[in-house]
Design an enzyme around this catalytic site. Structure first.
Site, PDB file in Angstrom:
ATOM      1  N   LYS A   1      21.637  -1.644  -0.088  1.00  6.08           N
ATOM      2  CA  LYS A   1      22.919  -1.394  -0.482  1.00  6.08           C
ATOM      3  C   LYS A   1      23.904  -1.654   0.663  1.00  6.08           C
ATOM      4  CE  LYS A   1      21.705   2.953  -1.150  1.00  6.08           C
ATOM      5  NZ  LYS A   1      20.178   2.810  -0.639  1.00  6.08           N
TER       6      LYS A   1
ATOM      7  N   ARG B   1      25.410  10.255  -5.681  1.00 10.09           N
ATOM      8  CA  ARG B   1      23.717  10.232  -5.573  1.00 10.09           C
ATOM      9  C   ARG B   1      23.200  11.415  -6.296  1.00 10.09           C
ATOM     10  NH1 ARG B   1      22.989   7.552  -0.044  1.00 10.09           N
ATOM     11  NH2 ARG B   1      20.760   7.910   0.556  1.00 10.09           N
TER      12      ARG B   1
ATOM     13  N   ARG C   1      14.240  -2.229  10.163  1.00 14.13           N
ATOM     14  CA  ARG C   1      15.683  -2.082  10.321  1.00 14.13           C
ATOM     15  C   ARG C   1      15.907  -1.523  11.857  1.00 14.13           C
ATOM     16  NH1 ARG C   1      18.852   1.148   6.165  1.00 14.13           N
ATOM     17  NH2 ARG C   1      17.604   2.827   6.848  1.00 14.13           N
TER      18      ARG C   1
ATOM     19  N   ARG D   1      16.888   4.014  13.486  1.00 17.47           N
ATOM     20  CA  ARG D   1      17.419   5.433  12.871  1.00 17.47           C
ATOM     21  C   ARG D   1      16.411   6.258  12.858  1.00 17.47           C
ATOM     22  NH1 ARG D   1      20.721   3.988   7.313  1.00 17.47           N
ATOM     23  NH2 ARG D   1      19.553   5.526   6.802  1.00 17.47           N
TER      24      ARG D   1
ATOM     25  N   ARG E   1      12.622  10.488   1.961  1.00 14.82           N
ATOM     26  CA  ARG E   1      13.618  10.115   1.181  1.00 14.82           C
ATOM     27  C   ARG E   1      13.500   9.492   0.032  1.00 14.82           C
ATOM     28  NH1 ARG E   1      15.004   6.233   5.966  1.00 14.82           N
ATOM     29  NH2 ARG E   1      16.829   5.732   4.395  1.00 14.82           N
TER      30      ARG E   1
HETATM   31  P1  AP5 Z   1      20.214  -1.647   4.045  1.00 14.99           P
HETATM   32  O1  AP5 Z   1      21.287  -2.902   3.549  1.00 14.99           O
HETATM   33  O2  AP5 Z   1      20.407  -1.053   5.285  1.00 14.99           O
HETATM   34  O3  AP5 Z   1      19.601  -0.624   2.852  1.00 14.99           O
HETATM   35  P2  AP5 Z   1      20.076   0.391   2.165  1.00 14.99           P
HETATM   36  O4  AP5 Z   1      20.037   0.329   0.944  1.00 14.99           O
HETATM   37  O5  AP5 Z   1      21.723   0.561   2.633  1.00 14.99           O
HETATM   38  O6  AP5 Z   1      19.344   1.571   2.975  1.00 14.99           O
HETATM   39  P3  AP5 Z   1      19.901   2.965   3.727  1.00 14.99           P
HETATM   40  O7  AP5 Z   1      18.373   3.539   4.422  1.00 14.99           O
HETATM   41  O8  AP5 Z   1      20.933   2.883   4.494  1.00 14.99           O
HETATM   42  O9  AP5 Z   1      20.113   3.630   2.392  1.00 14.99           O
HETATM   43  P4  AP5 Z   1      19.714   5.236   2.262  1.00 14.99           P
HETATM   44  O10 AP5 Z   1      20.529   5.295   0.967  1.00 14.99           O
HETATM   45  O11 AP5 Z   1      18.436   5.905   2.278  1.00 14.99           O
HETATM   46  O12 AP5 Z   1      20.616   5.951   3.528  1.00 14.99           O
HETATM   47  P5  AP5 Z   1      22.122   6.357   3.745  1.00 14.99           P
HETATM   48  O13 AP5 Z   1      22.485   5.736   5.119  1.00 14.99           O
HETATM   49  O14 AP5 Z   1      22.882   6.008   2.696  1.00 14.99           O
HETATM   50  O15 AP5 Z   1      18.569  -2.769   4.373  1.00 14.99           O
HETATM   51  C1  AP5 Z   1      17.639  -2.069   4.957  1.00 14.99           C
HETATM   52  C2  AP5 Z   1      16.928  -3.063   5.628  1.00 14.99           C
HETATM   53  O16 AP5 Z   1      16.598  -4.200   4.954  1.00 14.99           O
HETATM   54  C3  AP5 Z   1      17.741  -3.735   6.726  1.00 14.99           C
HETATM   55  O17 AP5 Z   1      17.163  -3.990   8.101  1.00 14.99           O
HETATM   56  C4  AP5 Z   1      18.301  -4.961   6.251  1.00 14.99           C
HETATM   57  O18 AP5 Z   1      18.500  -6.005   7.400  1.00 14.99           O
HETATM   58  C5  AP5 Z   1      16.923  -5.478   5.463  1.00 14.99           C
HETATM   59  N1  AP5 Z   1      17.653  -6.030   4.174  1.00 14.99           N
HETATM   60  C6  AP5 Z   1      18.619  -5.857   3.639  1.00 14.99           C
HETATM   61  N2  AP5 Z   1      18.595  -6.757   2.423  1.00 14.99           N
HETATM   62  C7  AP5 Z   1      17.653  -7.636   2.461  1.00 14.99           C
HETATM   63  C8  AP5 Z   1      16.951  -8.693   1.673  1.00 14.99           C
HETATM   64  N3  AP5 Z   1      17.539  -8.974   0.388  1.00 14.99           N
HETATM   65  N4  AP5 Z   1      15.681  -9.086   2.209  1.00 14.99           N
HETATM   66  C9  AP5 Z   1      15.163  -8.676   3.271  1.00 14.99           C
HETATM   67  N5  AP5 Z   1      15.633  -7.988   4.068  1.00 14.99           N
HETATM   68  C10 AP5 Z   1      16.932  -7.239   3.694  1.00 14.99           C
HETATM   69  O19 AP5 Z   1      21.996   7.824   3.895  1.00 14.99           O
HETATM   70  C11 AP5 Z   1      21.307   8.484   5.093  1.00 14.99           C
HETATM   71  C12 AP5 Z   1      21.325   9.932   4.676  1.00 14.99           C
HETATM   72  O20 AP5 Z   1      22.602  10.383   4.760  1.00 14.99           O
HETATM   73  C13 AP5 Z   1      20.426  10.289   3.451  1.00 14.99           C
HETATM   74  O21 AP5 Z   1      19.247  10.613   3.587  1.00 14.99           O
HETATM   75  C14 AP5 Z   1      21.315  11.511   3.359  1.00 14.99           C
HETATM   76  O22 AP5 Z   1      20.847  12.625   4.046  1.00 14.99           O
HETATM   77  C15 AP5 Z   1      22.591  11.490   3.657  1.00 14.99           C
HETATM   78  N6  AP5 Z   1      23.551  10.955   2.684  1.00 14.99           N
HETATM   79  C16 AP5 Z   1      24.132   9.889   2.465  1.00 14.99           C
HETATM   80  N7  AP5 Z   1      24.710   9.802   1.398  1.00 14.99           N
HETATM   81  C17 AP5 Z   1      24.874  10.905   0.749  1.00 14.99           C
HETATM   82  C18 AP5 Z   1      25.129  11.603  -0.407  1.00 14.99           C
HETATM   83  N8  AP5 Z   1      26.066  10.839  -1.207  1.00 14.99           N
HETATM   84  N9  AP5 Z   1      24.813  12.680  -0.869  1.00 14.99           N
HETATM   85  C19 AP5 Z   1      24.016  13.569   0.104  1.00 14.99           C
HETATM   86  N10 AP5 Z   1      23.500  13.101   1.077  1.00 14.99           N
HETATM   87  C20 AP5 Z   1      23.725  11.740   1.515  1.00 14.99           C
END
Ligand code: AP5
Length: 216
Positions: A13, A88, A127, A160, A171
């Site tokens: 994402k 979410r 990552r 991270r 998660r």
């Molecule tokens: P990346 O693009 O970083 O993936 P992502 O889907 O953004 O993963 P996240 O782990 O950031 O999502 P998340 O939803 O768990 O965490 P968030 O930060 O939102 O890609 C991942 C890796 O793969 C990278 O190394 C990239 O280079 C690689 N990659 C990407 N595309 C690729 C491809 N096509 N092929 C190969 N490699 C690829 O949330 C963190 C925490 O914050 C949550 O756990 C929660 O506690 C809190 N939080 C955030 N939002 C909310 C909400 N709305 N409500 C409540 N709590 C929330």
């Protein structure tokens, strides 16, 4: 244009939100990154959010909705935005609907990034992130030009804290329980588009771009 990116942790994402925002000339609103900045800066929101994030749990809805209400009301969001990590939960999705109704706006697309679980684990464990500017890399799929160093600001990259194996499992379970039901929520509104491209970030971006161009 107003787009929601849905998908499991590590489904790409953030990677695609960055590209889409640049291509469309609109901001990406990434709740995870906003929360990590609040934690790093010692802001009151960060103090509340930290323990949930470290465990791999969701931060309470009321904190997230207040955060997004404020952010979506700023001038740079007038032409639209890419929502990455929000909504979410059902409560957040309903709050988003209410916010959009208030300003007479609508979502154009909800893009679901579908990736199998083995690949998710490979992506999250490899990552690396820049603690200063938030740029994301992967040890093999998206390596920085100089190993261990951010391409944009030359800061040392870090893993991270929530990308440890036990927290990843938590998660993924939270995603299934809280976020997966939103697939049906948006499918029922005719907004959901599934993105199943198996390739690297460029290939996925091409698939997304053609979906968006095709329209509903
Ligand atoms: P990346 O693009 O970083 O993936 P992502 O889907 O953004 O993963 P996240 O782990 O950031 O999502 P998340 O939803 O768990 O965490 P968030 O930060 O939102 O890609 C991942 C890796 O793969 C990278 O190394 C990239 O280079 C690689 N990659 C990407 N595309 C690729 C491809 N096509 N092929 C190969 N490699 C690829 O949330 C963190 C925490 O914050 C949550 O756990 C929660 O506690 C809190 N939080 C955030 N939002 C909310 C909400 N709305 N409500 C409540 N709590 C929330």
């Amino acid at each position: 244009m107003r787009i929601v990116l849905l998908g499991q942790p590590g489904s790409g994402k953030g990677t695609q939100a960055q590209r889409l925002a640049a291509a469309q000339g609109i901001p990406r609103l990434t709740t995870g990154e906003m929360l990590r900045v609040a934690v790093r800066d010692g802001a009151p929101l960060g103090k509340d959010a930290k323990r949930y994030m470290e465990r791999g749990d969701l931060v309470p809805d009321q904190l997230i909705v207040a955060l997004m209400q404020e952010r979506m009301g700023t001038a740079d969001c007038a032409r639209g935005y890419i929502l990455d990590g929000f909504p979410r939960t059902r409560v957040q999705a309903e709050a988003l609907d209410a916010m959009l109704t208030t300003v007479g706006a609508a979502l154009q697309h909800v893009l679901l990034l579908e990736v199998d679980e083995a690949e998710i684990r490979r992506r999250l464990s490899g990552r690396r992130e820049c603690p200063k500017c938030g740029s994301t890399f992967h040890l093999t799929a998206q390596p920085p030009k100089v190993a261990g160093v951010c391409d944009r600001c030359q800061t040392a990259l870090v893993q991270r804290p929530d990308d440890q194996e036990a927290t990843i499992a938590r998660r993924l379970a939270v995603y299934v329980r809280e976020t997966k039901p939103l697939i049906g929520y948006y499918e029922a509104r005719g907004l959901l588009r599934r993105v199943t491209a198996p390739g690297g970030p460029d290939e996925v971006f091409r698939a997304i771009s053609s979906l968006i161009t095709m329209g509903p």
